[in-house]
Design a protein around this motif. Structure first.
Motif, PDB file in Angstrom:
ATOM      1  N   GLY A   1       0.802  -1.220   0.000  1.00  0.00           N
ATOM      2  CA  GLY A   1       0.000   0.000   0.000  1.00  0.00           C
ATOM      3  C   GLY A   1       0.832   1.267   0.000  1.00  0.00           C
ATOM      4  O   GLY A   1       2.040   1.261   0.267  1.00  0.00           O
ATOM      5  N   GLY A   2       0.168   2.349  -0.303  1.00  0.00           N
ATOM      6  CA  GLY A   2       0.814   3.652  -0.254  1.00  0.00           C
ATOM      7  C   GLY A   2       1.850   3.844  -1.346  1.00  0.00           C
ATOM      8  O   GLY A   2       1.938   3.090  -2.316  1.00  0.00           O
ATOM      9  N   VAL A   3       2.658   4.887  -1.150  1.00  0.00           N
ATOM     10  CA  VAL A   3       3.707   5.207  -2.122  1.00  0.00           C
ATOM     11  C   VAL A   3       4.752   4.097  -2.174  1.00  0.00           C
ATOM     12  O   VAL A   3       5.247   3.740  -3.252  1.00  0.00           O
ATOM     13  CB  VAL A   3       4.366   6.555  -1.757  1.00  0.00           C
ATOM     14  CG1 VAL A   3       5.511   6.872  -2.722  1.00  0.00           C
ATOM     15  CG2 VAL A   3       3.333   7.678  -1.783  1.00  0.00           C
ATOM     16  N   ARG A   4       5.072   3.548  -1.016  1.00  0.00           N
ATOM     17  CA  ARG A   4       6.065   2.473  -0.979  1.00  0.00           C
ATOM     18  C   ARG A   4       5.615   1.274  -1.803  1.00  0.00           C
ATOM     19  O   ARG A   4       6.401   0.682  -2.540  1.00  0.00           O
ATOM     20  CB  ARG A   4       6.322   2.036   0.466  1.00  0.00           C
ATOM     21  CG  ARG A   4       7.391   0.961   0.599  1.00  0.00           C
ATOM     22  CD  ARG A   4       7.514   0.489   2.033  1.00  0.00           C
ATOM     23  NE  ARG A   4       7.877   1.583   2.921  1.00  0.00           N
ATOM     24  CZ  ARG A   4       7.993   1.459   4.239  1.00  0.00           C
ATOM     25  NH1 ARG A   4       7.744   0.286   4.811  1.00  0.00           N
ATOM     26  NH2 ARG A   4       8.348   2.499   4.969  1.00  0.00           N
ATOM     27  N   GLY A   5       4.337   0.929  -1.706  1.00  0.00           N
ATOM     28  CA  GLY A   5       3.815  -0.191  -2.468  1.00  0.00           C
ATOM     29  C   GLY A   5       3.872   0.051  -3.961  1.00  0.00           C
ATOM     30  O   GLY A   5       4.212  -0.842  -4.740  1.00  0.00           O
ATOM     31  N   ARG A   6       3.542   1.279  -4.381  1.00  0.00           N
ATOM     32  CA  ARG A   6       3.587   1.600  -5.814  1.00  0.00           C
ATOM     33  C   ARG A   6       5.014   1.586  -6.339  1.00  0.00           C
ATOM     34  O   ARG A   6       5.269   1.131  -7.466  1.00  0.00           O
ATOM     35  CB  ARG A   6       2.929   2.953  -6.070  1.00  0.00           C
ATOM     36  CG  ARG A   6       1.420   2.942  -5.893  1.00  0.00           C
ATOM     37  CD  ARG A   6       0.786   4.191  -6.473  1.00  0.00           C
ATOM     38  NE  ARG A   6       1.170   5.389  -5.730  1.00  0.00           N
ATOM     39  CZ  ARG A   6       0.520   5.854  -4.664  1.00  0.00           C
ATOM     40  NH1 ARG A   6      -0.552   5.223  -4.219  1.00  0.00           N
ATOM     41  NH2 ARG A   6       0.927   6.951  -4.055  1.00  0.00           N
ATOM     42  N   ILE A   7       5.953   2.065  -5.537  1.00  0.00           N
ATOM     43  CA  ILE A   7       7.358   2.060  -5.953  1.00  0.00           C
ATOM     44  C   ILE A   7       7.873   0.622  -6.083  1.00  0.00           C
ATOM     45  O   ILE A   7       8.532   0.262  -7.066  1.00  0.00           O
ATOM     46  CB  ILE A   7       8.224   2.855  -4.951  1.00  0.00           C
ATOM     47  CG1 ILE A   7       7.878   4.337  -5.015  1.00  0.00           C
ATOM     48  CG2 ILE A   7       9.706   2.636  -5.239  1.00  0.00           C
ATOM     49  CD1 ILE A   7       8.584   5.178  -3.974  1.00  0.00           C
ATOM     50  N   LEU A   8       7.557  -0.214  -5.093  1.00  0.00           N
ATOM     51  CA  LEU A   8       7.987  -1.611  -5.145  1.00  0.00           C
ATOM     52  C   LEU A   8       7.341  -2.335  -6.323  1.00  0.00           C
ATOM     53  O   LEU A   8       7.990  -3.147  -6.994  1.00  0.00           O
ATOM     54  CB  LEU A   8       7.624  -2.317  -3.836  1.00  0.00           C
ATOM     55  CG  LEU A   8       8.424  -1.918  -2.601  1.00  0.00           C
ATOM     56  CD1 LEU A   8       7.844  -2.585  -1.353  1.00  0.00           C
ATOM     57  CD2 LEU A   8       9.887  -2.296  -2.772  1.00  0.00           C
ATOM     58  N   SER A   9       6.068  -2.039  -6.584  1.00  0.00           N
ATOM     59  CA  SER A   9       5.369  -2.665  -7.703  1.00  0.00           C
ATOM     60  C   SER A   9       6.006  -2.295  -9.030  1.00  0.00           C
ATOM     61  O   SER A   9       6.250  -3.151  -9.888  1.00  0.00           O
ATOM     62  CB  SER A   9       3.890  -2.250  -7.688  1.00  0.00           C
ATOM     63  OG  SER A   9       3.213  -2.765  -8.816  1.00  0.00           O
ATOM     64  N   PHE A  10       6.297  -1.005  -9.206  1.00  0.00           N
ATOM     65  CA  PHE A  10       6.922  -0.554 -10.451  1.00  0.00           C
ATOM     66  C   PHE A  10       8.322  -1.141 -10.596  1.00  0.00           C
ATOM     67  O   PHE A  10       8.715  -1.557 -11.698  1.00  0.00           O
ATOM     68  CB  PHE A  10       6.991   0.973 -10.474  1.00  0.00           C
ATOM     69  CG  PHE A  10       7.693   1.520 -11.693  1.00  0.00           C
ATOM     70  CD1 PHE A  10       7.009   1.649 -12.889  1.00  0.00           C
ATOM     71  CD2 PHE A  10       9.022   1.902 -11.624  1.00  0.00           C
ATOM     72  CE1 PHE A  10       7.653   2.154 -14.017  1.00  0.00           C
ATOM     73  CE2 PHE A  10       9.667   2.399 -12.746  1.00  0.00           C
ATOM     74  CZ  PHE A  10       8.983   2.523 -13.941  1.00  0.00           C
TER      75      PHE A  10
END
Length: 204
Positions: free
Chosen positions: A42-51
């Motif tokens: 979740g959050g910004v960290r989740g989006r960064i890890l996903s990308f």
């Protein structure tokens, strides 16, 4: 066997998470490590890890996913048929493998699922059949081979090598590459099914 146990646990976890955070888009269920990293963390960290995972997967697919396996295929075919050992022969082998793969992938996950439903049992049967033929053809050497395995595994040299970590490290690398546990490749395929997260973890 240590790598196999850790790999099974890792594979169960990643596929169960893939099932837990899979989504339905345009009537088709999809998912993968990028989804459970984005939605699970979740959050910004989740989006960064996903990308980062998605970008790394695209880059790695050319090396560990395609080039190494295609190289092994072309080398084996070249060893069986010397006329295919040169660069033109390897190019023909690459095209012969890439074309069916392209046609299958072009149809999306549904076509991939239908193809693997036939190919995986066929590959397993062919592998077991070839192993049985090889063992039968070299039956006289079977006892010698088994003795060599135990003698090499239980000798002082093997113990020293394992103690130094060389054998263990090489075994883990080969086991991880073979099973793909923790890489996330199996999650992408199993997330498209309608099974429960627990069942997806078991199949993974």
């Amino acid at each position: 066997w240590v790598c196999a146990l850790i790999g099974m646990a890792t594979s169960f976890a990643e596929n169960a998470l893939g099932g837990r955070y899979s989504v339905v888009k345009n009537g088709v269920r999809t998912g993968g490590a990028m989804y459970y990293l984005r939605d699970g963390v979740g959050g910004v960290r989740g989006r960064i890890l996903s990308f980062a995972y998605a970008a790394g997967t695209v880059a790695a697919s050319f090396g560990i996913g395609n080039m190494s396996q295609m190289s092994a295929v072309s080398e084996n075919i070249g060893a069986l048929f010397p006329c295919m050992a040169g660069t033109p022969g390897k190019a023909v082998t690459g095209i012969a493998v890439a074309l069916p793969a392209f046609l299958m992938l072009r149809g999306g996950l549904a076509r991939v699922g239908r193809a693997t439903r036939f190919l995986v049992p066929a590959m397993a049967f062919l592998y077991i059949f070839c192993c049985a033929v090889t063992i039968a053809a070299n039956g006289k050497m079977l006892g010698q081979a088994v003795r060599c395995i135990f003698r090499s595994a239980l000798c002082p040299r093997a113990g020293i090598g394992a103690g130094a970590g060389a054998a263990l490290s090489a075994g883990f690398r080969r086991g991880a590459f073979t099973s793909e546990a923790g890489i996330g490749s199996s999650v992408n395929a199993l997330s498209a099914s309608d099974l429960s997260p627990r069942d997806k973890g078991r199949l993974g």
